[in-house]
Design a protein around this motif. Structure first.
Motif, PDB file in Angstrom:
ATOM      1  N   GLU A  34       0.835  -1.207   0.000  1.00 17.19           N
ATOM      2  CA  GLU A  34       0.000   0.000   0.000  1.00 17.19           C
ATOM      3  C   GLU A  34       0.867   1.253   0.000  1.00 17.19           C
ATOM      4  OE1 GLU A  34      -3.723   1.791   2.579  1.00 17.19           O
ATOM      5  OE2 GLU A  34      -2.016   0.928   3.650  1.00 17.19           O
ATOM      6  N   ALA A  37       2.464   1.778  -3.396  1.00 15.69           N
ATOM      7  CA  ALA A  37       1.510   2.267  -4.389  1.00 15.69           C
ATOM      8  C   ALA A  37       1.208   3.749  -4.189  1.00 15.69           C
ATOM      9  CB  ALA A  37       0.222   1.447  -4.309  1.00 15.69           C
ATOM     10  N   LEU A  38       1.084   4.169  -2.938  1.00 16.66           N
ATOM     11  CA  LEU A  38       0.831   5.580  -2.646  1.00 16.66           C
ATOM     12  C   LEU A  38       2.002   6.440  -3.121  1.00 16.66           C
ATOM     13  CD1 LEU A  38      -0.671   5.223   0.935  1.00 16.66           C
ATOM     14  CD2 LEU A  38      -1.868   6.159  -1.053  1.00 16.66           C
ATOM     15  N   THR A  39       3.215   5.966  -2.848  1.00 15.33           N
ATOM     16  CA  THR A  39       4.404   6.708  -3.249  1.00 15.33           C
ATOM     17  C   THR A  39       4.505   6.797  -4.767  1.00 15.33           C
ATOM     18  OG1 THR A  39       5.582   6.022  -1.243  1.00 15.33           O
ATOM     19  CG2 THR A  39       6.920   6.789  -3.097  1.00 15.33           C
ATOM     20  N   GLU A  40       4.191   5.699  -5.441  1.00 17.65           N
ATOM     21  CA  GLU A  40       4.260   5.685  -6.907  1.00 17.65           C
ATOM     22  C   GLU A  40       3.226   6.623  -7.516  1.00 17.65           C
ATOM     23  OE1 GLU A  40       4.036   2.503 -10.658  1.00 17.65           O
ATOM     24  OE2 GLU A  40       3.897   1.786  -8.589  1.00 17.65           O
ATOM     25  N   SER A  41       2.039   6.689  -6.912  1.00 10.67           N
ATOM     26  CA  SER A  41       0.983   7.568  -7.439  1.00 10.67           C
ATOM     27  C   SER A  41       1.362   9.033  -7.314  1.00 10.67           C
ATOM     28  CB  SER A  41      -0.330   7.307  -6.689  1.00 10.67           C
ATOM     29  OG  SER A  41      -0.787   5.995  -6.919  1.00 10.67           O
ATOM     30  N   GLY A  42       2.114   9.347  -6.274  1.00 10.35           N
ATOM     31  CA  GLY A  42       2.593  10.713  -6.105  1.00 10.35           C
ATOM     32  C   GLY A  42       1.546  11.660  -5.547  1.00 10.35           C
ATOM     33  N   PRO A  44      -1.266  14.406  -5.343  1.00 12.20           N
ATOM     34  CA  PRO A  44      -2.360  14.845  -6.228  1.00 12.20           C
ATOM     35  C   PRO A  44      -2.071  16.219  -6.818  1.00 12.20           C
ATOM     36  CG  PRO A  44      -3.229  13.956  -4.155  1.00 12.20           C
ATOM     37  CD  PRO A  44      -1.733  14.063  -3.988  1.00 12.20           C
ATOM     38  N   THR A 153      -7.773  10.693   0.499  1.00  9.28           N
ATOM     39  CA  THR A 153      -7.402   9.363   0.029  1.00  9.28           C
ATOM     40  C   THR A 153      -8.202   8.337   0.838  1.00  9.28           C
ATOM     41  OG1 THR A 153      -5.531   7.858  -0.379  1.00  9.28           O
ATOM     42  CG2 THR A 153      -5.437   9.181   1.622  1.00  9.28           C
ATOM     43  N   SER A 156      -6.275   1.117   0.812  1.00  4.08           N
ATOM     44  CA  SER A 156      -6.559   0.180  -0.271  1.00  4.08           C
ATOM     45  C   SER A 156      -7.494  -0.921   0.229  1.00  4.08           C
ATOM     46  CB  SER A 156      -5.259  -0.442  -0.781  1.00  4.08           C
ATOM     47  OG  SER A 156      -4.691  -1.282   0.222  1.00  4.08           O
ATOM     48  N   TYR A 183      -4.433  12.597   3.406  1.00  7.13           N
ATOM     49  CA  TYR A 183      -3.001  12.383   3.432  1.00  7.13           C
ATOM     50  C   TYR A 183      -2.454  13.166   4.634  1.00  7.13           C
ATOM     51  CZ  TYR A 183      -3.066  10.733  -1.451  1.00  7.13           C
ATOM     52  OH  TYR A 183      -3.297  10.031  -2.614  1.00  7.13           O
ATOM     53  N   VAL A 202       2.296  11.505   1.008  1.00  7.16           N
ATOM     54  CA  VAL A 202       1.508  10.412   0.446  1.00  7.16           C
ATOM     55  C   VAL A 202       1.808   9.094   1.159  1.00  7.16           C
ATOM     56  CG1 VAL A 202       1.168  11.502  -1.802  1.00  7.16           C
ATOM     57  CG2 VAL A 202       3.200  10.089  -1.414  1.00  7.16           C
TER      58      VAL A 202
END
Length: 219
Positions: A34, A37-42, A44, A153, A156, A183, A202
């Motif tokens: 999780e 994934a949050l870090t990869e999404s960056g 907003p 947010t 997940s 966040y 994030v």
């Protein structure tokens, strides 16, 4: 600044060692995925930033009474801390650290410290009592303010299942009974609502350290 034995990052590292050992590799892998994934999404694209002005917002204090965001702000600068809830160990660790290391420094400067989450007023009151918090803790019902700031947010689906395996659900603590959360975010705000510093995380295991916050307050 008052002497503290560790930074937030140090405390998180120590907590994670024990937490990983306690919950086991399977659940640990869920939370690690999780966070990745949050870090990869960056961040907003519409997340609050320095130069923005806060919108009007209706909040609740820990007794359930209505408080406007404008009234919650100080006559000078205010540090606003958006946290996920008292169910989050990283939030509890951070709020307690801010109580010990940040609040005395802000008080000397005449700067207010206010923490905001989507949890019920009862849960906010629990955060205050359990953490020995001496600053204002407010509820943002339905994450209305958080949505306007672009920092909304939610855990997940796999993380929600992991939470259930650990015996709790975010929705049970939230005022609107959803899993929506902010966040982790710290803002330094002028009395007129203008944001002069914004730090949005994030990855919920990381937080704004006190020296960085004080530098922003003093800038």
């Amino acid at each position: 600044m008052p002497e503290t034995t560790t930074t937030i990052d140090d405390q998180v590292a120590t907590f994670n060692e024990g937490f990983t050992a306690q919950i086991g590799p399977d659940l640990s892998a869920v939370f690690a995925a999780e966070q990745a994934a949050l870090t990869e999404s960056g961040l907003p694209a519409d997340a609050v930033a320095a130069g923005d002005t806060l919108p009007a917002a209706a909040l609740l204090d820990s007794a359930g009474s209505s408080v406007s965001l404008g009234d919650a702000l100080g006559d000078g600068r205010t540090v606003l801390v958006f946290y996920r809830g008292s169910w989050c160990p990283y939030c509890n660790l951070t709020l307690k650290h801010y109580q010990e290391a940040l609040l005395p420094e802000l008080t000397q400067r005449g700067v207010k410290l206010v923490a905001i989450s989507p949890q019920t007023p009862e849960a906010s009151d629990l955060a205050v009592s359990n953490g020995g918090l001496e600053f204002t803790v407010l509820t943002d019902p339905g994450n209305a303010l958080v949505r306007q700031l672009g920092i909304l947010t939610e855990p997940s689906a796999d993380a929600r299942k992991a939470h259930a395996a650990l015996g709790f659900d975010v929705a049970d603590s939230n005022a609107d009974q959803t899993g929506d959360i902010p966040y982790p975010t710290v803002l330094v705000v002028e009395a007129d609502g203008r944001v002069v510093f914004a730090d949005v995380h994030v990855d919920y295991t990381t937080r704004t350290e006190v020296p960085a916050l004080l530098a922003a307050v003093d800038a």
